[in-house]
Design a protein around this motif. Sequence first.
Motif, PDB file in Angstrom:
ATOM      1  N   ASN A 127       0.829  -1.201   0.000  1.00  0.00           N
ATOM      2  CA  ASN A 127       0.000   0.000   0.000  1.00  0.00           C
ATOM      3  C   ASN A 127       0.868   1.258   0.000  1.00  0.00           C
ATOM      4  O   ASN A 127       0.559   2.245  -0.675  1.00  0.00           O
ATOM      5  N   HIS A 128       1.980   1.217   0.748  1.00  0.00           N
ATOM      6  CA  HIS A 128       2.859   2.385   0.791  1.00  0.00           C
ATOM      7  C   HIS A 128       3.614   2.561  -0.517  1.00  0.00           C
ATOM      8  O   HIS A 128       3.934   3.683  -0.914  1.00  0.00           O
ATOM      9  N   ASP A 133       1.123   4.356  -2.540  1.00  0.00           N
ATOM     10  CA  ASP A 133       0.720   5.642  -1.967  1.00  0.00           C
ATOM     11  C   ASP A 133       1.776   6.014  -0.934  1.00  0.00           C
ATOM     12  O   ASP A 133       1.766   5.514   0.183  1.00  0.00           O
ATOM     13  N   ALA A 134       2.687   6.892  -1.292  1.00  0.00           N
ATOM     14  CA  ALA A 134       3.876   7.167  -0.474  1.00  0.00           C
ATOM     15  C   ALA A 134       3.627   8.130   0.688  1.00  0.00           C
ATOM     16  O   ALA A 134       4.568   8.629   1.285  1.00  0.00           O
ATOM     17  N   ARG A 135       2.369   8.367   1.025  1.00  0.00           N
ATOM     18  CA  ARG A 135       2.095   9.292   2.115  1.00  0.00           C
ATOM     19  C   ARG A 135       2.555   8.712   3.454  1.00  0.00           C
ATOM     20  O   ARG A 135       2.512   7.503   3.676  1.00  0.00           O
ATOM     21  N   GLU A 136       2.980   9.597   4.351  1.00  0.00           N
ATOM     22  CA  GLU A 136       3.472   9.169   5.655  1.00  0.00           C
ATOM     23  C   GLU A 136       2.407   8.405   6.435  1.00  0.00           C
ATOM     24  O   GLU A 136       2.710   7.430   7.125  1.00  0.00           O
ATOM     25  N   THR A 175       0.175   6.450   5.341  1.00  0.00           N
ATOM     26  CA  THR A 175       0.017   5.083   4.843  1.00  0.00           C
ATOM     27  C   THR A 175       1.015   4.153   5.520  1.00  0.00           C
ATOM     28  O   THR A 175       0.663   3.043   5.935  1.00  0.00           O
ATOM     29  N   ALA A 176       2.265   4.603   5.647  1.00  0.00           N
ATOM     30  CA  ALA A 176       3.280   3.818   6.353  1.00  0.00           C
ATOM     31  C   ALA A 176       2.925   3.682   7.826  1.00  0.00           C
ATOM     32  O   ALA A 176       3.103   2.607   8.427  1.00  0.00           O
TER      33      ALA A 176
END
Length: 298
Positions: free
Chosen positions: A69-70, A73-76, A78-79
């Motif tokens: 998923n990260h 979607d590289a948003r913080e 998401t991690a």
Amino acid sequence: MLLISGGEQDPNIAHLLEVARKRKISVTKVLFGPSTHPSIHWDIRANRLLLDGMRLEPDAAFLRYDVFNHMADAREQTAFRAHAWYAAIAGWIASRTDIRAFNRDGEPNVLKPAILRMALEAGMNVPRSLVSNDIQRINEEAGDDFGKWIGKPVCGGEYTQVLGDLIGKVAQRGGAAAAPAIIQERLVSPDIRVFRIGKEFLAFGIESKEIDYRVDSACRLWMIASPSKRLARQLKRLTDRIGLDFAAADYKTCGDTGKLKFLEVNTAPMFVAFDRAGKGAITDAMLRFLLHRKTSGS
């Protein structure tokens, strides 16, 4: 009943769910991602986990940390969500010793550099390896031929690159990069991956023109009858020390000697492509371990 948990976009989780469905194995899934997440409620004192309001009581569990998923979607956040879900489900499984699971006695904080050192101590053939962000010393070690070295992250999560392609991209201050990396002598194809699943060891050959076969859509995989007794014995010694009964070790070939050299152990290896190459041999072994009975053909 088998609990399977991980990211909704993880192809390994999807593959295992499909195998279990075809074999009519009773499964409860806990999947999470951008389009879905279940409701869980874990009463620590009672050690009771409710999944969508129903008490969860599996006999066995398989869990993977979600990286897919990260990647999409590289948003913080998401991690952060992936870490939170893993910590919650892994924590509950760890607290329930009656649930059968892989790597129950594993040391979660043993990372790649430490494993390289342990591999040496287990008698394995390990390539020349550095953990460094000292650009001058890396340059001195590499000499004039950066093409004979590779670099990869200490904690994983990125593809391996030729050092010559990597070194010019790295931001540095005062001769030091922002973070250390693993720097190793460059090895060549073919690669060997050996899975440990309980007491079973399954070996696969990998042929690729790329440094990191994961970026090569044309790479060729095939199952080897079995790893050599020496290789299996060394890997057992190493994984026993770390407390792993589910892992995959990667080896590549030394261009000068033609001998295999150990690269790393993956504690949550991807297995879909290898399982297909082995006609289900990996999921057979996984389900034998988790369900404590032979499931092939059931």
